[in-house]
Design a protein around this motif. Sequence first.
Motif, mmCIF file in Angstrom:
data_model
loop_
_atom_site.group_PDB
_atom_site.id
_atom_site.type_symbol
_atom_site.label_atom_id
_atom_site.label_comp_id
_atom_site.label_asym_id
_atom_site.label_seq_id
_atom_site.Cartn_x
_atom_site.Cartn_y
_atom_site.Cartn_z
ATOM 1 N N THR A 1 45.190 30.277 22.198
ATOM 2 C CA THR A 1 46.264 31.204 22.554
ATOM 3 C C THR A 1 47.144 30.579 23.618
ATOM 4 O O THR A 1 46.682 29.830 24.480
ATOM 5 C CB THR A 1 45.688 32.528 23.068
ATOM 6 N N LEU A 2 48.428 30.913 23.547
ATOM 7 C CA LEU A 2 49.395 30.331 24.470
ATOM 8 C C LEU A 2 49.374 30.964 25.855
ATOM 9 O O LEU A 2 50.043 30.471 26.763
ATOM 10 C CB LEU A 2 50.813 30.464 23.886
ATOM 11 N N ASP A 3 48.597 32.033 26.021
ATOM 12 C CA ASP A 3 48.630 32.792 27.279
ATOM 13 C C ASP A 3 48.449 31.906 28.503
ATOM 14 O O ASP A 3 49.084 32.116 29.523
ATOM 15 C CB ASP A 3 47.512 33.842 27.288
ATOM 16 N N ASN A 4 47.557 30.926 28.415
ATOM 17 C CA ASN A 4 47.245 30.102 29.570
ATOM 18 C C ASN A 4 47.948 28.752 29.570
ATOM 19 O O ASN A 4 47.530 27.832 30.278
ATOM 20 C CB ASN A 4 45.734 29.869 29.647
ATOM 21 N N TYR A 5 49.000 28.647 28.774
ATOM 22 C CA TYR A 5 49.698 27.377 28.671
ATOM 23 C C TYR A 5 51.105 27.459 29.230
ATOM 24 O O TYR A 5 51.828 28.439 28.999
ATOM 25 C CB TYR A 5 49.795 26.947 27.197
ATOM 26 N N GLY A 6 51.474 26.427 29.982
ATOM 27 C CA GLY A 6 52.876 26.235 30.272
ATOM 28 C C GLY A 6 53.548 25.727 29.006
ATOM 29 O O GLY A 6 52.935 24.960 28.251
ATOM 30 N N ILE A 7 54.769 26.158 28.751
ATOM 31 C CA ILE A 7 55.437 25.778 27.512
ATOM 32 C C ILE A 7 56.807 25.193 27.821
ATOM 33 O O ILE A 7 57.404 25.479 28.861
ATOM 34 C CB ILE A 7 55.588 26.978 26.554
ATOM 35 N N GLY A 8 57.279 24.379 26.893
ATOM 36 C CA GLY A 8 58.576 23.765 27.091
ATOM 37 C C GLY A 8 59.251 23.405 25.781
ATOM 38 O O GLY A 8 58.589 23.322 24.737
ATOM 39 N N TRP A 9 60.554 23.240 25.850
ATOM 40 C CA TRP A 9 61.343 22.741 24.722
ATOM 41 C C TRP A 9 62.050 21.468 25.161
ATOM 42 O O TRP A 9 62.661 21.436 26.238
ATOM 43 C CB TRP A 9 62.377 23.779 24.285
ATOM 44 N N PHE A 10 61.974 20.457 24.326
ATOM 45 C CA PHE A 10 62.609 19.174 24.573
ATOM 46 C C PHE A 10 63.522 18.865 23.396
ATOM 47 O O PHE A 10 63.392 19.466 22.323
ATOM 48 C CB PHE A 10 61.556 18.069 24.698
ATOM 49 N N ARG A 11 64.411 17.903 23.589
ATOM 50 C CA ARG A 11 65.250 17.479 22.482
ATOM 51 C C ARG A 11 65.554 15.987 22.599
ATOM 52 O O ARG A 11 65.533 15.430 23.692
ATOM 53 C CB ARG A 11 66.550 18.283 22.446
ATOM 54 N N GLN A 12 65.802 15.375 21.465
ATOM 55 C CA GLN A 12 66.147 13.959 21.445
ATOM 56 C C GLN A 12 67.269 13.735 20.439
ATOM 57 O O GLN A 12 67.100 13.976 19.236
ATOM 58 C CB GLN A 12 64.938 13.091 21.084
ATOM 59 N N ALA A 13 68.395 13.288 20.967
ATOM 60 C CA ALA A 13 69.547 12.983 20.131
ATOM 61 C C ALA A 13 69.470 11.532 19.675
ATOM 62 O O ALA A 13 68.814 10.708 20.328
ATOM 63 C CB ALA A 13 70.830 13.233 20.912
ATOM 64 N N PRO A 14 70.133 11.183 18.582
ATOM 65 C CA PRO A 14 70.098 9.797 18.093
ATOM 66 C C PRO A 14 70.549 8.813 19.161
ATOM 67 O O PRO A 14 71.596 9.009 19.783
ATOM 68 C CB PRO A 14 71.067 9.831 16.910
ATOM 69 N N GLY A 15 69.747 7.793 19.380
ATOM 70 C CA GLY A 15 70.100 6.754 20.334
ATOM 71 C C GLY A 15 69.942 7.134 21.788
ATOM 72 O O GLY A 15 70.324 6.363 22.673
ATOM 73 N N LYS A 16 69.383 8.312 22.036
ATOM 74 C CA LYS A 16 69.202 8.766 23.417
ATOM 75 C C LYS A 16 67.735 9.031 23.714
ATOM 76 O O LYS A 16 66.923 9.204 22.805
ATOM 77 C CB LYS A 16 70.021 10.033 23.669
ATOM 78 N N GLU A 17 67.416 9.069 24.999
ATOM 79 C CA GLU A 17 66.052 9.375 25.409
ATOM 80 C C GLU A 17 65.789 10.875 25.254
ATOM 81 O O GLU A 17 66.704 11.694 25.264
ATOM 82 C CB GLU A 17 65.836 8.962 26.869
#
Length: 125
Positions: free
Chosen positions: A27-43
């Motif tokens: 279950t996600l209750d005890n987790y920190g969560i995040g969203w990341f993204r990566q564009a072409p040619g970028k970190e």
Amino acid sequence: LQLVEAGGGLVQPGGSLRLSCAASGATLDNYGIGWFRQAPGKEREGGACISSSGASRNYVDSVKGRFTISRHNAKNTMYLQMNSLKPGDTAIYYCAAEYLGGCTRSIGRQPFDYWGQGTQVTVSS
């Protein structure tokens, strides 16, 4: 913990999308969560996060005021609501989770042990 994203696609500038990330195996209750993204040619860039306690929430400046990260514990799912999308938002988006994880302004430097497979978001007319 396994994470599976959904909701990506092609959208016109100014449009909206909601990404979801369904968790299984824990279950996600005890987790920190995040969203990341990566564009072409970028970190890879950290976009948004919420701490496991829910007390901290942060966004990278480029999405602040346009994106909203949330979690629905009963559905064991996290979301990223994206409004006023711009061509610069085009990227592969990844969800991530860390047991008892925090959330600081340096989202990209935070450790996350669990990652989804990514979903493509393309903003174009």
